[in-house]
Design a protein around this motif. Structure first.
Motif, PDB file in Angstrom:
ATOM      1  N   LYS A   1      35.633  29.320  34.475  1.00 36.06           N
ATOM      2  CA  LYS A   1      35.152  28.930  33.140  1.00 36.06           C
ATOM      3  C   LYS A   1      36.170  29.152  32.042  1.00 36.06           C
ATOM      4  CE  LYS A   1      30.242  29.162  33.880  1.00 36.06           C
ATOM      5  NZ  LYS A   1      28.996  29.844  33.526  1.00 36.06           N
ATOM      6  N   ASN A   2      37.049  30.091  32.227  1.00 36.81           N
ATOM      7  CA  ASN A   2      38.001  30.365  31.156  1.00 36.81           C
ATOM      8  C   ASN A   2      39.417  29.954  31.504  1.00 36.81           C
ATOM      9  OD1 ASN A   2      35.977  31.376  29.596  1.00 36.81           O
ATOM     10  ND2 ASN A   2      36.381  33.515  30.089  1.00 36.81           N
ATOM     11  N   GLY A   3      39.561  29.269  32.639  1.00 34.67           N
ATOM     12  CA  GLY A   3      40.886  28.798  33.027  1.00 34.67           C
ATOM     13  C   GLY A   3      41.902  29.912  33.235  1.00 34.67           C
ATOM     14  N   ALA A   4      41.418  31.087  33.628  1.00 30.91           N
ATOM     15  CA  ALA A   4      42.334  32.204  33.831  1.00 30.91           C
ATOM     16  C   ALA A   4      43.227  31.944  35.048  1.00 30.91           C
ATOM     17  CB  ALA A   4      41.546  33.490  34.026  1.00 30.91           C
ATOM     18  N   ASP A   5      44.402  32.521  35.022  1.00 27.92           N
ATOM     19  CA  ASP A   5      45.296  32.440  36.166  1.00 27.92           C
ATOM     20  C   ASP A   5      44.650  33.208  37.320  1.00 27.92           C
ATOM     21  OD1 ASP A   5      47.617  32.249  37.799  1.00 27.92           O
ATOM     22  OD2 ASP A   5      48.093  34.313  37.194  1.00 27.92           O
TER      23      ASP A   5
ATOM     24  N   ALA B   1      32.934  38.495  37.810  1.00 28.52           N
ATOM     25  CA  ALA B   1      33.793  38.404  36.621  1.00 28.52           C
ATOM     26  C   ALA B   1      35.063  37.622  36.947  1.00 28.52           C
ATOM     27  CB  ALA B   1      34.137  39.805  36.116  1.00 28.52           C
ATOM     28  N   MET B   2      35.595  37.858  38.131  1.00 28.82           N
ATOM     29  CA  MET B   2      36.816  37.160  38.548  1.00 28.82           C
ATOM     30  C   MET B   2      36.566  35.654  38.659  1.00 28.82           C
ATOM     31  SD  MET B   2      38.751  37.784  42.174  1.00 28.82           S
ATOM     32  CE  MET B   2      39.599  36.472  43.052  1.00 28.82           C
TER      33      MET B   2
ATOM     34  N   ALA C   1      39.431  31.441  45.837  1.00 29.66           N
ATOM     35  CA  ALA C   1      38.872  31.342  44.499  1.00 29.66           C
ATOM     36  C   ALA C   1      39.507  30.184  43.742  1.00 29.66           C
ATOM     37  CB  ALA C   1      39.089  32.657  43.749  1.00 29.66           C
ATOM     38  N   GLU C   2      40.812  30.007  43.968  1.00 29.99           N
ATOM     39  CA  GLU C   2      41.511  28.919  43.299  1.00 29.99           C
ATOM     40  C   GLU C   2      41.010  27.567  43.807  1.00 29.99           C
ATOM     41  OE1 GLU C   2      45.675  29.486  43.554  1.00 29.99           O
ATOM     42  OE2 GLU C   2      46.131  28.021  41.976  1.00 29.99           O
TER      43      GLU C   2
END
Lengths: 423, 280, 294
Positions: free
Chosen positions: A399-403, A392-393, A237-238
């Motif tokens: 899009k939200n730059g989440a870790d 969602a992940m 995913a990263e």
């Protein structure tokens, strides 16, 4: 007294209005009949039978199947009618056991099979036909149609993700590694001007599956255990994130339109896009994702979807024979040949590939090649609960730059909760 | 003199503000209108312009003749008419009773209705499916009419009761002396007096039916019997990359009937929507 | 006669109550019943009563996520209503300004969004206005030389975008309501006030507002409910499966939908529905104070 009568009249009016409204309906709900219905000749004693199939797919593909099957069954006075239902799986949850309104068959990818079997609305194929009609089918497609060793789905064609590129826009060869592909994307993407090198639904679990499975991660295993926080899944995913940054918003309609309007040179998609691409007049080429290697040396490994028909239990009572004939016709190599030649779908029946035109079809050759690394989607009921958390992940990461680790932990918790909620 | 000029300036300013406001409001509609007249391929892209590229009527032809648009329109009209008739036949007598007579349980009942109405209808889908299945009215317009009428009934009762409250009782008393029965009097005296409220209630019901797509596509199975909203939803649910221009044409056509009705009844809208609130 | 009066009013209510019983009350009772059973994928037809277990599990759904959804819903409702009533009031006031000849034309044009079916409005805005590649807003920004903006990507901007759409869809009703209210205000009050030389703002605040308030109260309360229960806009704009935009905005209803309905466990989701119903009733009791009957 008078008032009482007046009131009764008012009530009667209400009821009358009700009855009046249902009147025009009886006309409107006349079944849409196929062409062969009109060809009733007096010397065939058999009653015409209509077999209804619900689907939520491309109407052109369904028409191809219907035409071939109806031609084969014209003498038996059997007609298949495909009806498109938006959100078909949910419709079937409501109507599946309603004998009066349920369809006889449904046509869908194999990933919803487990859900329907758990609900006990499907009949095993062996109740209707001898499953030896599947002897010539690709084993991957046959197995995808089984739940607990019982065959419920008759595979008709299969599909997987490929790289479709616009020959007029793409420069040079398709890169052999994802890193080269990324370099090409960096050099050829100008988001401000709205032109892109490669677009993909980069937040959809299906479209990111090539990375996830290529990295050795997984979405859910056979035992129903979600794998969103598997280190390999997180890594994938990263890795997908930097591609997503160059692929517009990733919405199906956005990316499809970008490609069809010549603003994206390539798109990761499948045969379902072909009719739109051809209508847009684009000269396109097809490349296999298996040929594009990840940094770990593996080829991209997309999900594959096996499209086929299942039989509703409610159809057995009075249409069993007709349904059996329809299934047999759908299993025939001819259906596969038509699907391949008209819609670019890869037939499940191996014999269809004997047809020279099918054998030389570029799209089908590529899909077949990709099948070597592709993974059939899981067909257990829990799979249905996975799409939401997985998406969602990916959305949070891209899009939200989440870790990624945090997003994966949240999504895993949501997925485990959703799976637990099913019981 | 000075005052006059000041007034003129104020009016000019107001006009400018309204022109701007109308333009901003109409942007999405103008956009859809321009797309609906555009040729294939220019549908989604193109520059910032409200003039269609190579203007064509093809999209309108396609939606009117290649899709069962007219059939859907007819169904929407049938559903609307049926729902309005049923909802009004049920709601008018109750609104009248609740407005005119003080009977035991009246207040409690009116409040209970409001509370019940708070239940989100999306959550009722499964139960309503059971009702329709039990009464064998799945896949019929009649079943849908009952559901629509029922879901608008509470609103209709409250809205009309409020208006009935404002009609002086004396007018009715006078007609009673003529020997008219209650129902006769409602039809001959009360309804004409309450015409604005009735019309506005009907329009609100109409809008609801016209807009509703979820029940329409769930409880009707035959695409030939869909309503307009349902049909368009089915047409465009996931993939609008291919026929966006046809869809915009369809949405313009689907809005037209309501727009015409609004024009026609604008003066009633005004008094009817609000008089419900006028309390003595 | 007296005897008659006792049952007559109820007789008038029978048709409506029957209809409401079937369409509104029965689903609530049925949902309540299902919430006591184990109806799910594996017990689709052969479900049985299991007591209050589902409620115990459902209570866990009313966690911090639910509280934040509840907060969002309240903020959403308050913002929308304040802007709707405020803007609606001033627009209606403008429409009724003496000497404004084109007011009918303006009013008609402002009513247009009302005629567009809700689902179509949402799709038109999603693709035609907000889309990063094809949306008018972004085309406008790029003409002005700005970068593209994803109007649905993060919570704050998605909230504003959803609100803009909601206002677009709901304002015509509000304007129309307040416009009608203004026209029913007794103009003689104005005349005396104008003679006194009171200014516009004072006049508006001390005469117009109090006069209009009771008239628009029912419409305002009704709209508040609709806004509170709004599902389509937020769902279809930001979180439809396969179209998640990145915003994690949730109202209580979208939250319940996301957490309880994805699992096909009807017993559990029914329990969540019933608890949600209680929350909405509490909310309605708070609002209903402003709607006094009689």
């Amino acid at each position: 007294m008078k008032k009482g009568i007046a009131l009764l009249l008012a009530l009667a009016l209400c009821l009358g209005a009700l009855a009046g409204c249902s009147q025009p309906q009886s006309q409107a709900s006349d079944p849409v009949t196929g062409p062969s219905q009109g060809a009733d000749s007096p010397d065939t004693p058999k009653d015409p039978v209509t077999v209804t199939v619900w689907h939520d797919g491309d109407e052109g593909i369904m028409q191809t199947i219907a035409d071939q099957v109806n031609a084969q069954l014209a003498d038996d006075q059997i007609t298949v009618v495909f009806e498109k239902k938006t959100d078909m799986p949910n419709q079937l949850k409501l109507y599946g056991s309603d004998a009066a309104n349920a369809p006889d068959l449904y046509f869908y990818a194999h990933d919803v099979l487990g859900t329907f079997v758990a609900m006990d609305i499907l009949a095993p194929l062996s109740d209707v036909i001898d499953t030896s009609v599947l002897a010539d089918h690709l084993s991957m497609t046959v197995e995808a149609g089984q739940i607990g060793g019982t065959q419920y789905l008759l595979p008709v064609y299969f599909e997987t993700l490929v790289l479709l590129y616009n020959k007029a826009l793409w420069e040079g060869d398709i890169p052999g590694t994802t890193e080269e592909l990324y370099d090409y994307m960096v050099a050829h993407t100008d988001a401000a001007a709205g032109t892109y090198a490669v677009v993909n639904q980069h937040t959809g679990a299906y479209n990111v599956s090539p990375f996830i499975y290529g990295f050795g991660g997984y979405i859910i295993d056979e035992d129903g255990k979600p794998g969103l926080n598997d280190p390999k899944t997180i890594e994938a995913a990263e890795y997908n994130r930097k591609f997503g940054a160059l692929q517009a918003d990733g919405d199906y309609n956005t990316v499809t339109t970008l490609f069809n309007e010549g603003k994206a040179a390539a798109i990761i998609g499948g045969p379902w896009l072909v009719s739109g691409i051809e209508a847009a007049g684009i000269d396109y080429g097809v490349a296999s994702l298996s040929d594009i290697k990840l940094p770990n040396g593996n080829g991209l490994a997309p999900f594959s979807g096996i499209q086929g028909v299942g039989v509703l239990k409610t159809a057995l009572a009075d249409k069993k024979d007709a349904v059996a004939k329809v299934l047999t016709a759908m299993a025939s190599p001819e259906v596969g040949v038509d699907l391949a030649n008209k819609s670019g779908c890869a037939p499940a029946n191996n014999k269809s590939y004997d047809d020279p035109q099918v054998a030389s079809n570029e799209m089908i050759a590529v899909i077949q090649k990709t099948a070597s690394t592709a993974r059939p989607m899981p067909n257990i009921p829990e799979m249905n609960a996975m799409w939401g958390p997985a998406e969602a992940m990916l959305t949070a990461i891209n899009k939200n730059g989440a870790d990624p680790a945090q997003a994966a932990a949240d999504a895993q918790a949501a997925a485990e909760q959703a799976v637990a909620d099913m019981q | 003199m000075r005052n006059k000029r000041k007034n003129a300036a104020r009016l000019a300013l107001l006009n400018a503000a309204f022109i701007l406001l109308c333009l901003v409001t109409l942007v999405p509609v103008l956009y859809a209108l321009s797309i609906s007249f555009s040729g294939q391929g220019t549908a989604l892209s193109g520059s910032l312009s409200f003039l269609p590229k190579d203007p064509t009527l093809e999209n309108y032809r396609a939606i009117l003749f290649d899709k069962p648009f007219l059939r859907w329109l007819k169904n929407s009209l049938i559903l609307s008419a049926g729902t309005i008739a049923l909802a009004m036949l049920c709601a008018v007598p109750m609104a009248y009773a609740a407005s005119r007579w003080r009977f035991a349980g009246r207040r409690g009942m009116l409040r209970l209705l409001l509370v019940l109405n708070a239940f989100p209808q999306v959550l009722s889908m499964f139960a309503l499916f059971r009702v329709l299945r039990l009464t064998n009215t799945l896949n019929t317009h009649g079943g849908l009419v009952v559901i629509y009428a029922g879901s608008m009934c509470v609103f209709a009762i409250w809205n009309m009761k409020g208006y009935f409250d404002t009609i002086p009782k004396e007018i009715e008393e006078a007609s009673k002396i003529d020997g008219a029965g209650d129902l006769q009097m409602i039809v001959r005296i009360v309804l004409p007096l309450a015409r604005p409220a009735i019309i506005v209630t009907c329009v609100m019901v109409l809008i609801t039916v016209w807009n509703e797509y979820l029940f329409a596509t769930t409880f009707l199975l035959d695409s030939q019997s869909y309503s307009l909203a349902g049909g368009l939803y089915q047409l465009q649910s996931n993939d609008y990359s291919r026929n966006w221009s046809v869809f915009t044409a369809a949405s313009m056509l689907a809005s037209l009937p309501l727009l015409l009705i609004f024009f026609k009844i604008q003066k009633y809208m005004v008094s009817g929507l609000t008089a419900g609130g006028v309390k003595e | 006669m007296k005897q008659k009066l006792r049952w007559k009013p109820w007789l008038y209510c029978v048709p409506a109550l029957l209809l409401i019983l079937i369409v509104i009350a029965f689903p609530i009772v049925y949902t309540g019943w299902i919430s006591l059973t184990n109806m799910n994928l594996y017990h689709w037809a052969d479900y049985q009563v299991i007591g209050l277990d589902n409620y115990v599990r459902a209570l866990f759904k009313f966690d911090s996520g639910f509280l934040s959804a509840l907060a969002t819903t309240l903020v959403w409702t308050v913002f929308n209503m304040v802007i709707q009533i405020g803007a609606g009031f001033f627009i209606a006031l403008g429409l009724n300004a003496p000497g404004l000849k084109l007011s009918r034309v303006y009013k008609t044009l402002l009513m247009v969004p009302w005629a567009v079916p809700a689902y179509i409005s949402i799709l038109l805005w999603r693709v035609g206005m907000f889309n990063t590649e094809f949306g008018i807003l972004n085309k406008f920004l790029s003409v002005l030389g700005f970068d593209k903006v994803d109007f649905l990507a993060s919570n704050a901007i998605a909230f504003i975008s959803c609100m803009a759409l909601n206002l677009w869809m709901a304002l015509p009703f509000m304007i129309s309501t307040i416009d009608g209210a203004l026209q029913s205000v007794d103009t003689s009050l104005y005349e005396s006030a104008t003679l006194d030389g009171t200014g516009f703002w004072v006049r508006t605040w001390s005469i117009t507002v109090p006069a209009v308030r009771p008239i628009i109260a029912p419409a305002a309360v009704m709209t508040t409910f609709i806004t509170f229960k709004q599902f389509d806009i937020i769902y279809l704009l930001t979180q439809q499966r396969g179209y998640m935009t990145g915003a994690t905005l949730n109202t209580v209803i979208t939250y319940a939908h996301q957490n309880a309905f994805a699992s096909n466990n009807y017993g559990l989701s029914s329990a969540v529905s019933m608890l949600l119903f209680v929350v909405i009733i509490l909310f309605s009791i708070l609002t209903n104070r402003s709607l006094r009957e009689d």
